[in-house]
Design an enzyme around this catalytic site. Structure first.
Site, PDB file in Angstrom:
ATOM      1  CG  ASP A   1       2.733  -0.023   8.693  1.00  0.00           C
ATOM      2  OD1 ASP A   1       3.496  -0.721   8.123  1.00  0.00           O
ATOM      3  OD2 ASP A   1       1.940  -0.859   9.312  1.00  0.00           O
TER       4      ASP A   1
ATOM      5  CG  HIS B   1      -5.453  -2.119   1.047  1.00  0.00           C
ATOM      6  ND1 HIS B   1      -6.084  -3.421  -0.252  1.00  0.00           N
ATOM      7  CD2 HIS B   1      -4.559  -2.892   1.247  1.00  0.00           C
ATOM      8  CE1 HIS B   1      -5.843  -3.818  -0.676  1.00  0.00           C
ATOM      9  NE2 HIS B   1      -4.372  -3.785   0.058  1.00  0.00           N
TER      10      HIS B   1
HETATM   11  P1  IMP Z   1       3.712  -3.267   4.316  1.00  0.00           P
HETATM   12  O1  IMP Z   1       3.055  -2.314   4.914  1.00  0.00           O
HETATM   13  O2  IMP Z   1       3.105  -2.373   2.759  1.00  0.00           O
HETATM   14  O3  IMP Z   1       4.654  -3.601   3.608  1.00  0.00           O
HETATM   15  O4  IMP Z   1       2.377  -4.161   4.247  1.00  0.00           O
HETATM   16  C1  IMP Z   1       2.661  -5.607   4.880  1.00  0.00           C
HETATM   17  C2  IMP Z   1       2.299  -6.517   5.137  1.00  0.00           C
HETATM   18  O5  IMP Z   1       1.056  -6.601   4.517  1.00  0.00           O
HETATM   19  C3  IMP Z   1       2.301  -7.627   3.514  1.00  0.00           C
HETATM   20  O6  IMP Z   1       4.051  -7.491   3.713  1.00  0.00           O
HETATM   21  C4  IMP Z   1       1.749  -8.331   2.917  1.00  0.00           C
HETATM   22  O7  IMP Z   1       1.832  -9.756   3.382  1.00  0.00           O
HETATM   23  C5  IMP Z   1       0.759  -7.609   3.497  1.00  0.00           C
HETATM   24  N1  IMP Z   1       0.202  -7.136   2.505  1.00  0.00           N
HETATM   25  C6  IMP Z   1       0.428  -5.679   2.452  1.00  0.00           C
HETATM   26  N2  IMP Z   1      -0.036  -5.491   1.122  1.00  0.00           N
HETATM   27  C7  IMP Z   1      -0.982  -6.111   0.453  1.00  0.00           C
HETATM   28  C8  IMP Z   1      -1.700  -6.386  -0.857  1.00  0.00           C
HETATM   29  O8  IMP Z   1      -2.527  -5.547  -1.604  1.00  0.00           O
HETATM   30  N3  IMP Z   1      -2.577  -7.856  -0.616  1.00  0.00           N
HETATM   31  C9  IMP Z   1      -2.013  -8.579   0.159  1.00  0.00           C
HETATM   32  N4  IMP Z   1      -1.080  -8.402   0.983  1.00  0.00           N
HETATM   33  C10 IMP Z   1      -1.189  -7.455   1.168  1.00  0.00           C
END
Ligand code: IMP
Length: 190
Positions: free
Chosen positions: A68, A176
């Site tokens: 996450d 990250h």
């Molecule tokens: P998830 O937990 O990977 O689905 O990320 C949650 C939300 O964080 C995504 O919908 C993006 O809006 C944002 N996000 C996650 N990783 C990235 C990244 O590497 N670059 C930019 N936005 C990110």
């Protein structure tokens, strides 16, 4: 050994598989017949990663890991954080989210922010977590066409380009998610 990665993103799956020792076979959600939305209703990023890994273990019985990610902005007291995907509403639209962020930071001198990824691993009855952080700042305008989500407005510390302007290879090295995955892989190798 089989290990489920709580994703259906084949690129992510292949990338992590290629870094793992040969005896670990990664399976996707589709591979184990998991088609439902996995609950992620916790108020923290680490809570969501753990909830997803526990859900998979309890419902499907596999050892597994889930990730996450959120963007934490200092001047907004850590928001959007765990709500990054739906910051501007349930439509989960990246354009809307970045626009809302730029508006929220308008005229704010403190542009500090960080991306945080937590990976929760359920292995042999134990839970482990790995955190990857990338510190940086929010630009005043969008730059670049690459990447996704908040990439066009995020510059990593020491970089004069946004994540949407650098190569995926470079982003993986300093980003990250790459940092959290590297810790997971180290753990699985040892
Ligand atoms: P998830 O937990 O990977 O689905 O990320 C949650 C939300 O964080 C995504 O919908 C993006 O809006 C944002 N996000 C996650 N990783 C990235 C990244 O590497 N670059 C930019 N936005 C990110």
């Amino acid at each position: 050994m089989q290990l489920v990665f709580a994703t259906n993103n084949l690129n992510k799956l292949k990338e992590v598989q290629s870094m793992l020792p040969k005896h670990i076979e990664l399976l996707s959600l589709k591979d184990i017949g998991c088609n439902e939305d996995i609950p992620e209703a916790q108020p923290t990023i680490v809570g969501n990663a753990i909830q997803k890994a526990e859900y998979l273990k309890n419902h499907y019985g596999y050892d597994c890991f889930a990730d996450d990610t959120g963007l934490e902005v200092s001047a907004l007291n850590g928001d959007p954080g765990v709500y990054s995907a739906r910051y501007a509403g349930p439509q989960r639209n990246a354009e809307d989210n970045t626009n809302k962020l730029l508006t929220a930071l308008k005229n704010k001198p403190n542009r500090k922010a960080q991306f945080k990824t937590v990976i929760a691993l359920h292995l042999n009855g134990k839970l482990h977590s790995f955190t990857g952080i990338c510190k940086g700042s929010i630009t005043t305008e969008k730059h670049g066409e690459g990447g996704f989500g908040y990439d066009p407005v995020f510059k990593a510390e020491g970089y004069d380009k946004t994540f949407a302007e650098i190569s995926l290879e470079e982003k993986n090295k300093i980003g990250h998610r790459g940092k959290a995955v590297a810790q997971l892989i180290d753990f699985l190798k040892n």
